[in-house]
Design a protein around this motif. Structure first.
Motif, PDB file in Angstrom:
ATOM      1  N   ASN A  83       1.758 -10.766   4.165  1.00 56.35           N
ATOM      2  CA  ASN A  83       0.492 -11.400   3.797  1.00 56.35           C
ATOM      3  C   ASN A  83      -0.622 -10.386   3.987  1.00 56.35           C
ATOM      4  O   ASN A  83      -0.998 -10.072   5.094  1.00 56.35           O
ATOM      5  CB  ASN A  83       0.289 -12.643   4.678  1.00 56.35           C
ATOM      6  CG  ASN A  83      -0.985 -13.381   4.316  1.00 56.35           C
ATOM      7  OD1 ASN A  83      -1.699 -12.989   3.392  1.00 56.35           O
ATOM      8  ND2 ASN A  83      -1.276 -14.451   5.047  1.00 56.35           N
ATOM      9  N   SER A  85      -3.915 -10.502   3.186  1.00 56.85           N
ATOM     10  CA  SER A  85      -5.069 -11.341   2.845  1.00 56.85           C
ATOM     11  C   SER A  85      -5.063 -11.792   1.377  1.00 56.85           C
ATOM     12  O   SER A  85      -4.595 -12.886   1.094  1.00 56.85           O
ATOM     13  CB  SER A  85      -6.403 -10.734   3.280  1.00 56.85           C
ATOM     14  OG  SER A  85      -6.694  -9.562   2.591  1.00 56.85           O
ATOM     15  N   GLN A  88      -0.241 -11.822  -1.541  1.00 58.50           N
ATOM     16  CA  GLN A  88       0.821 -12.448  -0.751  1.00 58.50           C
ATOM     17  C   GLN A  88       2.187 -12.168  -1.362  1.00 58.50           C
ATOM     18  O   GLN A  88       2.436 -12.513  -2.514  1.00 58.50           O
ATOM     19  CB  GLN A  88       0.546 -13.941  -0.605  1.00 58.50           C
ATOM     20  CG  GLN A  88      -0.594 -14.148   0.397  1.00 58.50           C
ATOM     21  CD  GLN A  88      -1.131 -15.544   0.454  1.00 58.50           C
ATOM     22  OE1 GLN A  88      -0.479 -16.493   0.011  1.00 58.50           O
ATOM     23  NE2 GLN A  88      -2.326 -15.679   0.983  1.00 58.50           N
TER      24      GLN A  88
END
Ligand code: NAG
Ligand code: NAG
Ligand code: NAG
Ligand code: NAG
Ligand code: NAG
Ligand code: NAG
Ligand code: NAG
Length: 292
Positions: A83, A85, A88
């Motif tokens: 992840n 931000s 993903q």
């Protein structure tokens, strides 16, 4: 419709001419930028441990661009995904070719997006978000070799911090992927603010600027029509007023003429002109021929 299209063509030619004149001096090479991010990420990653997302410091004139990098074992990527931000990566992702360790360099181009990435005929309505995957098997240096990701289940998703097209239906938006060497690929957007992909690269959301120009020209037509109607009404009103004034003046002069002709004294009662005779013109004459 024919003249409309030709006007549109003229407009497009002019605006593209203007944009090439104003934009030619500060067009930048995205591939050179990737190389720059690679080199700064290499310095940052050398100082940090595996598994944490690290902010990569950039020279001050790039300060509105955000770059981060993470080192991962490929086994960890397969089990947990990553992840970053706005990017993903789901689990069940393999690297091609197989490498034991890899690094993902992620960037958010912010308000410098359109300086580096353009699509002729389209406008960017979101920042450009990108990521590249490199071999990091040599624990001391980030390899120049780009790694391809191979997806088994869900795709990688790019979540844009904003899409500046609130008034647009999602069907009017397109996801665009900028690959190496200036290649551009389009994809229909299905979910607002999200693009899905199977490859690394740079991503953004675009709208057709052709549609935008058409809409603007249509607005001008409507505005011109309304202005024309208002102008016409004003002209008619002015005409009516002028005619009325002229008629009143004519009546006044006619009254004056008739006044002169009759040569009667006039006096005013309230607002009305009344003829008056100061003396009776024909004196009553007594009949003297009455002989008693
Ligand atoms: C920042 O400056 C360097 C030269 O010092 C230049 O190559 C680079 O293009 C500049 N960056 C931007 C975003 O203008
Ligand atoms: C990824 O991280 C962001 C915050 O950095 C968080 O908002 C988001 O929910 C996370 N997504 C997943 C799938 O874990
Ligand atoms: C981009 O945004 C930063 C703040 O986030 C600002 O300082 C900078 O002047 C902006 N640059 C441009 C070209 O708009
Ligand atoms: C890592 O790269 C450096 C320089 O490129 C090289 O000297 C070294 O042998 C490499 N190490 C491994 C384990 O491949
Ligand atoms: C990456 O950083 C390391 C450590 O600072 C350095 O030895 C190496 O030469 C750098 N590699 C590249 C490709 O710049
Ligand atoms: C977007 O357009 C499609 C068809 O073009 C329509 O079915 C849908 O309801 C529209 N959505 C919105 C939010 O207007
Ligand atoms: C995108 O949507 C249009 C219709 O809105 C369709 O004709 C086209 O095939 C779609 N393209 C892709 C790549 O799905």
């Amino acid at each position: 419709m024919g003249s409309d299209t030709s006007w549109l063509t003229i407009f497009m030619v002019f605006s593209s001419l203007l944009s090439t004149i104003s934009g030619a001096s500060d067009s930048h090479d995205p591939d050179a930028l990737d190389a720059l991010f690679h080199s700064f990420a290499n310095q940052t990653l050398a100082k940090h441990h595996t598994g944490t997302l690290n902010k990569v410091p950039l020279p001050s004139n790039f300060s509105s661009i955000e770059v981060s990098a993470v080192r991962l074992r490929s086994g960890s990527l397969w089990r947990r995904g990553a992840n970053l931000s706005f990017v993903q990566i789901p689990p069940r992702v393999r690297t091609l070719p197989y490498v034991k360790r890899l690094a993902i360099v992620y960037d958010n181009m912010g308000n410098l997006s359109s300086k580096f990435y353009q699509v002729p005929g389209f406008s960017l309505v979101s920042p450009v978000i990108g990521f590249n995957v490199y071999d990091y098997s040599n624990l001391t240096t980030l390899s120049d070799e780009r790694i391809t990701l191979s997806i088994v289940s869900e795709p990688i998703s790019i979540h844009f911090p904003y899409v500046d097209a609130e008034d647009k239906n999602v069907t009017e938006l397109k996801c665009v992927r900028f690959g190496a060497g200036g290649s551009v690929e389009f994809e229909n957007m299905t979910e607002r603010n999200v693009c899905v992909t199977g490859k690394s690269g740079h991503f953004s959301v675009v709208t057709s600027s052709m549609a935008e120009e058409k809409r603007r020209i249509w607005k001008w037509w409507v505005m011109g029509f309304v202005a024309g109607i208002i102008g016409l009404v004003l002209l008619i009103v002015a005409g009516v007023i002028i005619c009325g004034m002229r008629r009143r003046m004519k009546i006044k002069t006619m009254e004056k003429e008739s006044d002169k002709a009759v040569a009667l004294d006039t006096f005013w009662v309230g607002g009305d002109k009344m003829p008056s005779a100061s003396m009776t013109r024909t004196q009553p004459v007594l009949e003297h021929d009455y002989v008693p």
